[in-house]
Write a protein that holds these residues in place. Sequence first.
Motif, PDB file in Angstrom:
ATOM      1  N   HIS A 118      -1.227  -1.620   9.244  1.00 47.66           N
ATOM      2  CA  HIS A 118      -1.674  -2.126   7.834  1.00 47.66           C
ATOM      3  C   HIS A 118      -3.193  -1.818   7.627  1.00 47.66           C
ATOM      4  O   HIS A 118      -3.789  -1.438   6.644  1.00 47.66           O
ATOM      5  CB  HIS A 118      -1.336  -3.729   7.650  1.00 47.66           C
ATOM      6  CG  HIS A 118      -2.121  -4.397   6.556  1.00 47.66           C
ATOM      7  ND1 HIS A 118      -2.806  -5.490   6.766  1.00 47.66           N
ATOM      8  CD2 HIS A 118      -2.524  -3.678   5.322  1.00 47.66           C
ATOM      9  CE1 HIS A 118      -3.429  -5.839   5.343  1.00 47.66           C
ATOM     10  NE2 HIS A 118      -3.030  -4.859   4.702  1.00 47.66           N
ATOM     11  N   LYS A 119      -4.073  -2.281   8.683  1.00 50.41           N
ATOM     12  CA  LYS A 119      -5.680  -2.291   8.649  1.00 50.41           C
ATOM     13  C   LYS A 119      -5.713  -0.488   8.442  1.00 50.41           C
ATOM     14  O   LYS A 119      -6.654  -0.122   7.813  1.00 50.41           O
ATOM     15  CB  LYS A 119      -5.996  -2.698   9.628  1.00 50.41           C
ATOM     16  CG  LYS A 119      -6.206  -4.106   9.610  1.00 50.41           C
ATOM     17  CD  LYS A 119      -7.042  -4.785   8.782  1.00 50.41           C
ATOM     18  CE  LYS A 119      -6.630  -6.349   8.538  1.00 50.41           C
ATOM     19  NZ  LYS A 119      -7.480  -6.874   7.802  1.00 50.41           N
ATOM     20  N   SER A 145     -12.512   2.485  11.298  1.00 43.59           N
ATOM     21  CA  SER A 145     -13.381   1.758  11.462  1.00 43.59           C
ATOM     22  C   SER A 145     -12.951   0.390  12.075  1.00 43.59           C
ATOM     23  O   SER A 145     -13.475  -0.474  12.141  1.00 43.59           O
ATOM     24  CB  SER A 145     -14.730   1.536  10.787  1.00 43.59           C
ATOM     25  OG  SER A 145     -14.121   1.000   9.461  1.00 43.59           O
ATOM     26  N   THR A 146     -11.859   0.447  12.711  1.00 52.35           N
ATOM     27  CA  THR A 146     -11.367  -0.807  13.161  1.00 52.35           C
ATOM     28  C   THR A 146     -10.662  -0.555  14.616  1.00 52.35           C
ATOM     29  O   THR A 146     -10.519   0.629  14.853  1.00 52.35           O
ATOM     30  CB  THR A 146      -9.907  -1.327  12.257  1.00 52.35           C
ATOM     31  OG1 THR A 146      -9.406  -2.360  12.937  1.00 52.35           O
ATOM     32  CG2 THR A 146      -9.120  -0.268  12.303  1.00 52.35           C
ATOM     33  N   LYS A 147     -10.970  -1.638  15.206  1.00 53.10           N
ATOM     34  CA  LYS A 147     -10.547  -1.579  16.699  1.00 53.10           C
ATOM     35  C   LYS A 147      -9.371  -2.481  16.981  1.00 53.10           C
ATOM     36  O   LYS A 147      -9.206  -3.300  16.373  1.00 53.10           O
ATOM     37  CB  LYS A 147     -11.772  -2.073  17.456  1.00 53.10           C
ATOM     38  CG  LYS A 147     -12.822  -0.948  17.488  1.00 53.10           C
ATOM     39  CD  LYS A 147     -14.014  -1.638  18.229  1.00 53.10           C
ATOM     40  CE  LYS A 147     -15.356  -0.927  17.462  1.00 53.10           C
ATOM     41  NZ  LYS A 147     -15.897  -1.936  16.499  1.00 53.10           N
ATOM     42  N   HIS A 149      -9.152   3.513   1.785  1.00 57.08           N
ATOM     43  CA  HIS A 149     -10.407   3.039   1.019  1.00 57.08           C
ATOM     44  C   HIS A 149     -11.827   3.320   2.010  1.00 57.08           C
ATOM     45  O   HIS A 149     -12.539   2.719   1.967  1.00 57.08           O
ATOM     46  CB  HIS A 149     -10.250   1.636   0.520  1.00 57.08           C
ATOM     47  CG  HIS A 149      -9.345   1.658  -0.470  1.00 57.08           C
ATOM     48  ND1 HIS A 149      -9.517   2.213  -1.645  1.00 57.08           N
ATOM     49  CD2 HIS A 149      -8.161   1.012  -0.307  1.00 57.08           C
ATOM     50  CE1 HIS A 149      -8.004   1.976  -2.371  1.00 57.08           C
ATOM     51  NE2 HIS A 149      -7.346   1.044  -1.714  1.00 57.08           N
ATOM     52  N   GLY A 150     -11.423   3.626   3.431  1.00 57.97           N
ATOM     53  CA  GLY A 150     -12.466   3.740   4.425  1.00 57.97           C
ATOM     54  C   GLY A 150     -13.705   4.526   3.877  1.00 57.97           C
ATOM     55  O   GLY A 150     -13.469   5.327   3.018  1.00 57.97           O
ATOM     56  N   VAL A 151     -14.515   4.675   4.982  1.00 52.16           N
ATOM     57  CA  VAL A 151     -15.645   5.495   4.757  1.00 52.16           C
ATOM     58  C   VAL A 151     -15.545   6.964   5.169  1.00 52.16           C
ATOM     59  O   VAL A 151     -15.763   7.870   4.463  1.00 52.16           O
ATOM     60  CB  VAL A 151     -16.832   4.972   5.453  1.00 52.16           C
ATOM     61  CG1 VAL A 151     -18.368   5.336   5.037  1.00 52.16           C
ATOM     62  CG2 VAL A 151     -16.896   3.446   5.659  1.00 52.16           C
ATOM     63  N   ALA A 177      -5.308   0.687   4.892  1.00 50.89           N
ATOM     64  CA  ALA A 177      -6.306   0.279   4.227  1.00 50.89           C
ATOM     65  C   ALA A 177      -7.567   1.092   4.338  1.00 50.89           C
ATOM     66  O   ALA A 177      -8.250   1.652   3.241  1.00 50.89           O
ATOM     67  CB  ALA A 177      -6.659  -1.034   4.472  1.00 50.89           C
ATOM     68  N   LEU A 178      -7.605   1.626   5.625  1.00 54.79           N
ATOM     69  CA  LEU A 178      -9.045   2.240   5.887  1.00 54.79           C
ATOM     70  C   LEU A 178      -8.703   3.570   5.495  1.00 54.79           C
ATOM     71  O   LEU A 178      -9.712   4.437   4.900  1.00 54.79           O
ATOM     72  CB  LEU A 178      -9.488   2.081   7.323  1.00 54.79           C
ATOM     73  CG  LEU A 178     -10.148   0.808   7.596  1.00 54.79           C
ATOM     74  CD1 LEU A 178     -10.209   0.697   8.940  1.00 54.79           C
ATOM     75  CD2 LEU A 178     -11.490   0.811   6.682  1.00 54.79           C
ATOM     76  N   LEU A 229       0.810  -1.233   0.070  1.00 61.62           N
ATOM     77  CA  LEU A 229      -0.190  -0.028   0.027  1.00 61.62           C
ATOM     78  C   LEU A 229       0.887   1.144  -0.163  1.00 61.62           C
ATOM     79  O   LEU A 229       0.459   2.302  -0.638  1.00 61.62           O
ATOM     80  CB  LEU A 229      -0.937  -0.041   1.241  1.00 61.62           C
ATOM     81  CG  LEU A 229      -1.975  -1.009   1.268  1.00 61.62           C
ATOM     82  CD1 LEU A 229      -2.681  -1.077   2.474  1.00 61.62           C
ATOM     83  CD2 LEU A 229      -3.007  -0.932   0.065  1.00 61.62           C
ATOM     84  N   GLU A 232       2.311   1.795  -3.726  1.00 59.41           N
ATOM     85  CA  GLU A 232       1.439   2.281  -4.469  1.00 59.41           C
ATOM     86  C   GLU A 232       1.170   3.770  -4.287  1.00 59.41           C
ATOM     87  O   GLU A 232       1.223   4.614  -5.240  1.00 59.41           O
ATOM     88  CB  GLU A 232       0.101   1.211  -4.305  1.00 59.41           C
ATOM     89  CG  GLU A 232       0.121   0.142  -4.912  1.00 59.41           C
ATOM     90  CD  GLU A 232      -1.119  -0.709  -4.464  1.00 59.41           C
ATOM     91  OE1 GLU A 232      -2.029  -0.070  -3.939  1.00 59.41           O
ATOM     92  OE2 GLU A 232      -1.143  -1.849  -4.839  1.00 59.41           O
TER      93      GLU A 232
END
Lengths: 549, 213
Positions: A449-450, A377-379, A457-459, A453-454, A310, A313
């Motif tokens: 990493h999460k 939105s990850t915990k 591409h998250g909300v 990603a968020l 990621l 890129e």
Amino acid sequence: MENVSKTFVRRFEAVPMFVKYLACGSVSGPCRRELERQRVTGSTCNKEFGSVILTCETLKADASQKDENGQRAEEAGTTESSDRKGGDPELVALTRKRPEAKSSIELPALEEPTDHVEKVKISDSTVASETGWGYWGSWGKSLLSTASATVATVGQGISNAIEKAETSLGIPSPNEISSEAEVATGGSQRPEASRTGNSSPISGAFGVLSTISTAVQSTGKTVISGGLDALEFIGKKTMDVIAEGDPGFKKTKGLMNRNSTLSQVLREAKEKEEQRTATEVTMATEKKAHYGLLFDEFQGLSHLEALEMLSRESDAKVKSVLNALSGEELDALKMELEQLKEAFSLAEFYDYEEEEEKGDEDFTEEITALFLELHVSTKPHKLATARKSAHEWIDRLNMEAPKEGGKREEKQLDSGDTDQDVKTSVEDIHAFAIRSLAELTACSIEMFHKTAALVLHGVEQDVPATGRAKVLSQMTIVLCKELSCLSKEFTTCLTTAGVKEKADVLNPLITGVFLEASNSASYIQDAFQLLLPVLQISLIQTRTAFSQQ
Amino acid sequence: MEAIWLYQFRLIVIGDSTVGKSCLIRRFTEGRFAQVSDPTVGVDFFSRLVEIEPGKRIKLQIWDTAGQERFRSITRAYYRNSVGGLLLFDITNRRSFQNVHEWLEETKVHVQPYQIVFVLVGHKCDLDTQRQVTRHEAEKLAAAYGMKYIETSARDAINVEKAFTDLTRDIYELVKRGEISIQEGWEGVKSGFVPNVVHSSEEVVKSDRRCLC
């Protein structure tokens, strides 16, 4: 031996003085900054550096104790470190490791001295590589002052590694050094030293030392670079010691010199280790405690690789955006990106010393709060669980500990009803410590990493990137701090459980824990740096969305 | 954590969101079924050893991808380095079955120049009363693309083991026959470690700085 330990003690006394000089500002601002800068550069240029600092602490030697009990220095040192619990600056040593990582972040204020640092580095490495250890033999002259500088830099005690270094290098006696120091300070080439210098009437060691510390102060740059050398030297030494116990690590070290991504390096190291262990099926215990294998088992490598992907890129995207712009627009964007970069410099690491030690339960809360601020939105469930289980294990062990001693035999008699009837061995503790460190690090990398990603591409897309960067940098600090705390707790357990063990059994285990904690911290910091391009892209996206409105 | 395996295969699990990809993998790797699970973010990673023949083990690295469209650009990057894949649909969700074509088309584009051995998985077969896709039509579709078809349930642990091991066996056969080979720069298949092969360690970075003590 006794002679040596005395020298050692005296050297020690010089340390607080130098620290005082630092504290009261006798060493001027730029000089201090350079000192720090050198530490930073030193650690980046020499992988071993960070762990050196750690090792120094592990084996922190109490000067007076050493004086009385020279040959027991090693054991004493290790027990010592674990006895200390309060808020302490060694966190800094751990977390400060390689704060620059690979990105090209420049701390503006520090740019000036870089030149000098570079020179020092180059000359050192050439000399050292030409003559190997021999180089160090002729080096005794300035070792006393440099070593005290080292200690002051570390802000901590000094290890038996230095002691060993002394014995093997034929360090001059204090008298010798004092005369040298006097020559130095009295010499016409250092007028400022003789001005402030050695008119002290106190005789004996103390007088000598005050002279020396003046010399230290006045010689400035050279001394500091010497300090680096000393650390580097101890590092090499320590690495050799460590490598004896962990050849796999040596491989890792060799790999690190190559130009490849972190995950690649780790993967190669792991694969080699697998090859090795596959051929040595009998060495089950060693395998159990191999950091690289465990890190992969917890999917740390995969997450790191994914994060690198990621990051790459995003980096490419940032470059293409910058290429498409020109003029004012380009300058404006560049400035914003620069500001974002600043949040990645981890400058906060330096404020650590002032921070108070926080309670145990704060970690989870702190991480959770930081996560809320991040707006992804990850915990951090996994991370919290991993940490909790590590601490619970330590607690159980500590409960178990007092029962030993006299009651051990009884315990074994009625062992039927307890699940852990046999005393937990130091090897077990070591294995669990390495496992926990690997797990916690893997979880941290997964979290980064999460997050990447968020962010991409998250909300929640319109969160300011700079704010996120700051939160993430804070999170990096919290994580490194936690790793440091955890490693200290584990080594405390090791020393408690291993009172009856010989030092050559116990010390490698303790060093191993600190080493992997230090490695963990640098993996986390490197992973953090990988987030920069991701946030840069996020910044660019928010910007475009804003300008379109 | 046995280190000895013949090969390492990378498998990718794809399909619409909420068809139960993560649950299936968790059942396979952890032996548990989670009643509630958060949607996958990007990709997740799992691994497990599978013994295909006595003494012959294969390490599976399983990539769990997010089904959500917004992560598609991330998950796409993972096709290329996979040797096998499980393409999931939910037998109680007709839409997810209809999307199987799209998934296959997408992988085809992104997997070049390599190939992925797919198995079509009709998931949630414990919910037979709510079935919207018959076994027959699923089998027909699978056959049209040259895939095997299997129905699984992570909740009741039906065919989970079989789905993965069958796929692993098929890939192993292809590898054995040389139709799939280990290639530099491709992570799909990697050779593992056979015990008692002595690797001369090249780590002999001549220690001229050996210690003096």
